[in-house]
Design a protein around this motif. Structure first.
Motif, mmCIF file in Angstrom:
data_model
loop_
_atom_site.group_PDB
_atom_site.id
_atom_site.type_symbol
_atom_site.label_atom_id
_atom_site.label_comp_id
_atom_site.label_asym_id
_atom_site.label_seq_id
_atom_site.Cartn_x
_atom_site.Cartn_y
_atom_site.Cartn_z
ATOM 1 N N ARG A 162 13.725 6.824 -3.875
ATOM 2 C CA ARG A 162 13.594 6.008 -5.080
ATOM 3 C C ARG A 162 13.329 6.884 -6.303
ATOM 4 O O ARG A 162 13.882 6.654 -7.384
ATOM 5 C CB ARG A 162 12.482 4.983 -4.897
ATOM 6 N N THR A 163 12.454 7.866 -6.159
ATOM 7 C CA THR A 163 12.164 8.764 -7.281
ATOM 8 C C THR A 163 13.417 9.534 -7.686
ATOM 9 O O THR A 163 13.733 9.649 -8.880
ATOM 10 C CB THR A 163 11.044 9.744 -6.908
ATOM 11 N N LEU A 164 14.127 10.056 -6.708
ATOM 12 C CA LEU A 164 15.348 10.802 -7.006
ATOM 13 C C LEU A 164 16.373 9.904 -7.700
ATOM 14 O O LEU A 164 17.033 10.323 -8.659
ATOM 15 C CB LEU A 164 15.930 11.370 -5.711
ATOM 16 N N GLY A 165 16.476 8.667 -7.228
ATOM 17 C CA GLY A 165 17.401 7.732 -7.846
ATOM 18 C C GLY A 165 17.058 7.430 -9.293
ATOM 19 O O GLY A 165 17.951 7.247 -10.132
ATOM 20 N N LEU A 166 15.768 7.396 -9.608
ATOM 21 C CA LEU A 166 15.336 7.159 -10.982
ATOM 22 C C LEU A 166 15.633 8.369 -11.878
ATOM 23 O O LEU A 166 16.025 8.225 -13.040
ATOM 24 C CB LEU A 166 13.839 6.863 -11.020
ATOM 25 N N LEU A 167 15.429 9.574 -11.334
ATOM 26 C CA LEU A 167 15.527 10.773 -12.155
ATOM 27 C C LEU A 167 16.953 11.280 -12.344
ATOM 28 O O LEU A 167 17.293 11.787 -13.432
ATOM 29 C CB LEU A 167 14.684 11.888 -11.541
ATOM 30 N N MET A 168 17.776 11.168 -11.332
ATOM 31 C CA MET A 168 19.100 11.802 -11.399
ATOM 32 C C MET A 168 19.916 11.409 -12.632
ATOM 33 O O MET A 168 20.555 12.270 -13.251
ATOM 34 C CB MET A 168 19.876 11.532 -10.113
ATOM 35 N N PRO A 169 19.926 10.123 -13.024
ATOM 36 C CA PRO A 169 20.714 9.778 -14.219
ATOM 37 C C PRO A 169 20.114 10.295 -15.523
ATOM 38 O O PRO A 169 20.781 10.257 -16.558
ATOM 39 C CB PRO A 169 20.709 8.238 -14.212
#
Length: 283
Positions: free
Chosen positions: A181-188
Protein backbone atom coordinates in the motif's frame (compact mmCIF):
# COMPACT_ATOMS: atom_id res chain seq x y z
CA UNK A 1 38.31 19.41 8.57
CA UNK A 2 36.26 17.24 10.94
CA UNK A 3 36.56 17.92 14.66
CA UNK A 4 38.82 15.65 16.72
CA UNK A 5 37.15 12.32 17.29
CA UNK A 6 36.46 11.02 20.77
CA UNK A 7 38.24 8.01 22.27
CA UNK A 8 34.99 6.06 21.84
CA UNK A 9 34.94 6.82 18.11
CA UNK A 10 38.57 5.78 17.75
CA UNK A 11 37.74 2.44 19.38
CA UNK A 12 34.73 1.90 17.12
CA UNK A 13 36.57 2.76 13.91
CA UNK A 14 39.53 0.55 14.78
CA UNK A 15 37.25 -2.39 15.61
CA UNK A 16 35.26 -2.02 12.39
CA UNK A 17 38.38 -1.77 10.25
CA UNK A 18 39.92 -4.85 11.86
CA UNK A 19 36.75 -6.91 11.32
CA UNK A 20 36.59 -5.64 7.74
CA UNK A 21 39.91 -7.23 6.79
CA UNK A 22 38.61 -10.77 7.32
CA UNK A 23 35.24 -9.98 5.77
CA UNK A 24 36.96 -8.71 2.63
CA UNK A 25 38.96 -11.93 2.38
CA UNK A 26 35.74 -13.93 2.75
CA UNK A 27 33.98 -11.70 0.21
CA UNK A 28 36.71 -12.35 -2.34
CA UNK A 29 36.06 -16.09 -1.94
CA UNK A 30 32.32 -15.84 -2.65
CA UNK A 31 32.83 -16.76 -6.31
CA UNK A 32 34.20 -20.14 -5.20
CA UNK A 33 31.14 -21.05 -3.15
CA UNK A 34 29.58 -23.18 -5.87
CA UNK A 35 32.52 -25.60 -5.73
CA UNK A 36 33.02 -25.40 -1.99
CA UNK A 37 32.25 -28.31 0.30
CA UNK A 38 30.48 -25.86 2.57
CA UNK A 39 27.10 -24.55 1.54
CA UNK A 40 26.62 -20.83 0.90
CA UNK A 41 24.48 -20.31 4.01
CA UNK A 42 27.08 -21.93 6.23
CA UNK A 43 29.86 -19.89 4.65
CA UNK A 44 28.12 -16.58 5.27
CA UNK A 45 27.11 -17.59 8.79
CA UNK A 46 30.74 -18.28 9.58
CA UNK A 47 31.77 -14.94 8.06
CA UNK A 48 29.17 -13.23 10.28
CA UNK A 49 30.35 -15.03 13.37
CA UNK A 50 34.04 -14.39 12.75
CA UNK A 51 33.41 -10.69 12.20
CA UNK A 52 31.25 -10.48 15.31
CA UNK A 53 33.91 -12.23 17.39
CA UNK A 54 36.54 -9.76 16.18
CA UNK A 55 34.32 -6.78 16.94
CA UNK A 56 33.49 -8.09 20.38
CA UNK A 57 37.12 -8.79 21.20
CA UNK A 58 38.27 -5.33 20.13
CA UNK A 59 35.44 -3.42 21.80
CA UNK A 60 35.65 -5.43 25.01
CA UNK A 61 39.40 -5.02 25.22
CA UNK A 62 39.10 -1.26 24.89
CA UNK A 63 36.06 -0.83 27.15
CA UNK A 64 35.71 -3.74 29.59
CA UNK A 65 32.39 -3.75 31.38
CA UNK A 66 30.32 -2.31 28.54
CA UNK A 67 27.30 -4.44 27.60
CA UNK A 68 26.56 -5.76 24.11
CA UNK A 69 23.55 -6.19 21.85
CA UNK A 70 24.74 -8.15 18.81
CA UNK A 71 22.91 -9.66 15.87
CA UNK A 72 24.35 -13.14 16.17
CA UNK A 73 24.87 -13.58 19.92
CA UNK A 74 22.15 -11.30 21.31
CA UNK A 75 22.35 -9.35 24.55
CA UNK A 76 25.11 -9.83 27.10
CA UNK A 77 26.61 -7.98 30.03
CA UNK A 78 24.98 -6.39 33.04
CA UNK A 79 21.24 -5.82 32.89
CA UNK A 80 21.92 -2.44 34.51
CA UNK A 81 24.50 -1.36 31.95
CA UNK A 82 25.49 2.29 31.68
CA UNK A 83 27.01 1.89 28.20
CA UNK A 84 26.15 -0.66 25.52
CA UNK A 85 27.53 -1.54 22.09
CA UNK A 86 24.91 -2.34 19.40
CA UNK A 87 26.57 -4.33 16.63
CA UNK A 88 25.67 -5.79 13.25
CA UNK A 89 28.81 -7.50 11.95
CA UNK A 90 27.46 -7.93 8.40
CA UNK A 91 24.46 -5.94 7.25
CA UNK A 92 23.49 -6.93 3.72
CA UNK A 93 24.22 -10.64 3.98
CA UNK A 94 22.37 -11.54 0.77
CA UNK A 95 24.37 -8.95 -1.16
CA UNK A 96 27.56 -10.39 0.34
CA UNK A 97 26.58 -13.91 -0.67
CA UNK A 98 25.89 -12.85 -4.26
CA UNK A 99 29.13 -10.95 -4.66
CA UNK A 100 27.50 -7.52 -4.57
CA UNK A 101 29.79 -4.92 -2.96
CA UNK A 102 27.00 -3.30 -0.94
CA UNK A 103 27.23 -4.48 2.67
CA UNK A 104 28.47 -2.96 5.87
CA UNK A 105 29.62 -3.30 9.45
CA UNK A 106 27.46 -1.26 11.84
CA UNK A 107 28.53 -0.31 15.38
CA UNK A 108 26.64 2.06 17.68
CA UNK A 109 27.24 3.15 21.26
CA UNK A 110 24.21 3.58 23.51
CA UNK A 111 24.27 5.47 26.82
CA UNK A 112 21.66 4.87 29.53
CA UNK A 113 19.97 8.02 30.80
CA UNK A 114 17.57 6.48 33.32
CA UNK A 115 15.52 3.39 34.06
CA UNK A 116 13.66 3.52 30.73
CA UNK A 117 15.63 6.08 28.73
CA UNK A 118 18.81 5.87 26.66
CA UNK A 119 20.38 7.55 23.64
CA UNK A 120 22.72 6.66 20.81
CA UNK A 121 25.82 8.81 21.20
CA UNK A 122 28.11 7.45 18.47
CA UNK A 123 27.77 5.35 15.34
CA UNK A 124 29.90 3.86 12.58
CA UNK A 125 28.68 2.32 9.32
CA UNK A 126 31.57 0.96 7.26
CA UNK A 127 31.36 -0.44 3.74
CA UNK A 128 34.80 -2.01 3.26
CA UNK A 129 34.21 -2.95 -0.39
CA UNK A 130 33.81 0.75 -1.27
CA UNK A 131 36.15 2.00 1.48
CA UNK A 132 33.40 4.29 2.75
CA UNK A 133 33.33 4.87 6.49
CA UNK A 134 30.34 6.84 7.75
CA UNK A 135 30.56 8.07 11.33
CA UNK A 136 28.70 10.37 13.67
CA UNK A 137 28.82 11.51 17.28
CA UNK A 138 25.95 13.21 19.03
CA UNK A 139 26.32 16.97 18.68
CA UNK A 140 29.44 16.71 16.49
CA UNK A 141 28.02 16.11 13.02
CA UNK A 142 28.19 13.22 10.55
CA UNK A 143 31.05 12.42 8.19
CA UNK A 144 31.93 10.18 5.27
CA UNK A 145 35.66 9.56 5.61
CA UNK A 146 36.80 13.20 6.05
CA UNK A 147 33.82 14.94 4.39
CA UNK A 148 30.99 16.52 6.39
CA UNK A 149 27.58 15.14 5.51
CA UNK A 150 24.27 16.91 5.00
CA UNK A 151 20.94 15.44 4.01
CA UNK A 152 19.58 16.46 0.62
CA UNK A 153 17.87 19.81 0.09
CA UNK A 154 15.14 18.53 -2.24
CA UNK A 155 11.64 19.68 -1.34
CA UNK A 156 9.48 18.23 -4.11
CA UNK A 157 8.22 14.65 -4.06
CA UNK A 158 8.52 14.51 -7.85
CA UNK A 159 12.29 14.95 -7.55
CA UNK A 160 12.78 12.56 -4.64
CA UNK A 161 14.39 9.12 -4.63
CA UNK A 162 13.45 6.99 -1.63
CA UNK A 163 14.95 3.74 -0.41
CA UNK A 164 13.13 0.88 1.28
CA UNK A 165 13.35 -2.75 2.26
CA UNK A 166 10.99 -5.27 0.69
CA UNK A 167 9.50 -7.75 3.20
CA UNK A 168 10.91 -11.26 3.03
CA UNK A 169 8.82 -14.33 2.32
CA UNK A 170 8.39 -15.10 6.02
CA UNK A 171 7.01 -11.61 6.80
CA UNK A 172 3.43 -11.42 8.02
CA UNK A 173 0.63 -10.82 5.55
CA UNK A 174 -0.03 -7.49 7.29
CA UNK A 175 3.57 -6.37 6.78
CA UNK A 176 3.48 -7.32 3.10
CA UNK A 177 0.22 -5.46 2.60
CA UNK A 178 1.47 -2.36 4.45
CA UNK A 179 4.51 -2.28 2.17
CA UNK A 180 2.43 -2.75 -0.98
CA UNK A 181 0.00 0.00 0.00
CA UNK A 182 2.81 2.43 0.85
CA UNK A 183 4.61 1.66 -2.40
CA UNK A 184 1.38 2.14 -4.32
CA UNK A 185 0.90 5.56 -2.74
CA UNK A 186 4.46 6.72 -3.39
CA UNK A 187 5.24 5.41 -6.86
CA UNK A 188 3.04 7.92 -8.74
CA UNK A 189 4.51 10.80 -6.74
CA UNK A 190 8.29 10.27 -6.74
CA UNK A 191 11.25 10.06 -9.09
CA UNK A 192 12.16 6.58 -7.93
CA UNK A 193 12.19 3.93 -5.21
CA UNK A 194 15.29 1.80 -4.62
CA UNK A 195 15.86 -1.43 -2.73
CA UNK A 196 19.59 -2.01 -2.19
CA UNK A 197 19.39 -4.56 0.63
CA UNK A 198 21.38 -3.08 3.54
CA UNK A 199 19.44 -0.99 6.05
CA UNK A 200 22.52 0.52 7.69
CA UNK A 201 23.77 1.79 4.33
CA UNK A 202 20.31 3.03 3.32
CA UNK A 203 20.34 5.27 6.39
CA UNK A 204 23.95 6.33 5.78
CA UNK A 205 23.02 7.26 2.21
CA UNK A 206 20.13 9.40 3.48
CA UNK A 207 22.68 11.20 5.67
CA UNK A 208 24.90 11.67 2.62
CA UNK A 209 22.05 13.09 0.52
CA UNK A 210 22.14 10.19 -1.95
CA UNK A 211 18.63 9.18 -0.92
CA UNK A 212 16.03 11.76 0.03
CA UNK A 213 14.32 9.36 2.42
CA UNK A 214 14.04 5.75 3.54
CA UNK A 215 11.41 3.61 5.21
CA UNK A 216 11.26 0.04 6.45
CA UNK A 217 9.17 -1.90 8.95
CA UNK A 218 10.21 -4.62 11.37
CA UNK A 219 13.90 -3.83 11.79
CA UNK A 220 16.10 -4.76 14.74
CA UNK A 221 18.15 -2.24 16.75
CA UNK A 222 21.44 -3.43 15.24
CA UNK A 223 20.08 -2.75 11.73
CA UNK A 224 19.57 0.95 12.37
CA UNK A 225 21.09 2.28 15.61
CA UNK A 226 24.20 3.78 14.00
CA UNK A 227 22.30 4.91 10.91
CA UNK A 228 19.69 6.80 12.89
CA UNK A 229 22.38 8.95 14.47
CA UNK A 230 24.02 9.56 11.10
CA UNK A 231 20.77 10.93 9.65
CA UNK A 232 20.08 13.15 12.65
CA UNK A 233 23.61 14.54 12.79
CA UNK A 234 23.41 15.28 9.06
CA UNK A 235 20.36 17.48 9.65
CA UNK A 236 17.60 14.97 8.91
CA UNK A 237 14.83 13.28 10.84
CA UNK A 238 14.69 9.60 11.77
CA UNK A 239 11.58 8.44 13.62
CA UNK A 240 8.98 5.75 13.37
CA UNK A 241 5.90 6.56 11.22
CA UNK A 242 4.08 8.07 14.21
CA UNK A 243 7.04 10.24 15.21
CA UNK A 244 8.28 7.92 17.97
CA UNK A 245 11.51 6.01 18.59
CA UNK A 246 12.36 3.45 15.86
CA UNK A 247 14.53 1.50 18.31
CA UNK A 248 11.39 0.72 20.32
CA UNK A 249 8.92 0.11 17.48
CA UNK A 250 11.23 -1.45 14.89
CA UNK A 251 9.73 0.77 12.17
CA UNK A 252 11.72 3.64 10.67
CA UNK A 253 11.11 6.62 8.42
CA UNK A 254 14.15 8.80 7.69
CA UNK A 255 14.49 11.81 5.47
CA UNK A 256 15.33 15.44 5.03
CA UNK A 257 13.19 17.98 6.91
CA UNK A 258 11.01 18.81 3.90
CA UNK A 259 10.17 15.25 2.83
CA UNK A 260 10.18 13.31 6.09
CA UNK A 261 6.61 14.38 7.02
CA UNK A 262 5.22 13.35 3.63
CA UNK A 263 7.01 10.03 3.65
CA UNK A 264 5.80 9.38 7.21
CA UNK A 265 2.24 10.11 6.12
CA UNK A 266 2.44 7.64 3.25
CA UNK A 267 3.90 4.91 5.45
CA UNK A 268 1.26 5.51 8.13
CA UNK A 269 -1.50 5.29 5.52
CA UNK A 270 -0.10 2.01 4.28
CA UNK A 271 0.05 0.58 7.79
CA UNK A 272 -3.48 1.74 8.59
CA UNK A 273 -4.82 0.16 5.40
CA UNK A 274 -3.18 -3.14 6.32
CA UNK A 275 -4.62 -2.98 9.84
CA UNK A 276 -8.12 -2.32 8.47
CA UNK A 277 -7.81 -5.29 6.13
CA UNK A 278 -6.60 -7.44 9.01
CA UNK A 279 -9.52 -6.44 11.22
CA UNK A 280 -12.00 -7.07 8.41
CA UNK A 281 -10.53 -10.51 7.79
CA UNK A 282 -10.84 -11.36 11.49
CA UNK A 283 -14.55 -10.60 11.60
Amino acid sequence: MPPPQSPHMTVMMNAAQKAAKRLLRDFNEVEQLQVSVKGPSDFVSQADLRAEATLRQELEKARPGYAFLMEESGASGSARWAWRWIVDPLDGTTNFLHGMPHWAISVALERRLGEEASEIVAGVVYNPAANELFRAEKGAGAYLNERRLRVSARREMGEAVFATGIPFANASAESRLAFARTLGLLMPQVAGVRRFGAAALDLAWVAAGRFDGYWELGLKPWDMAAGLLLVREAGGFATDPAGGDPLKSGDVVAGNPALHPRLSEAVSEGMEAAERRGRAGAL
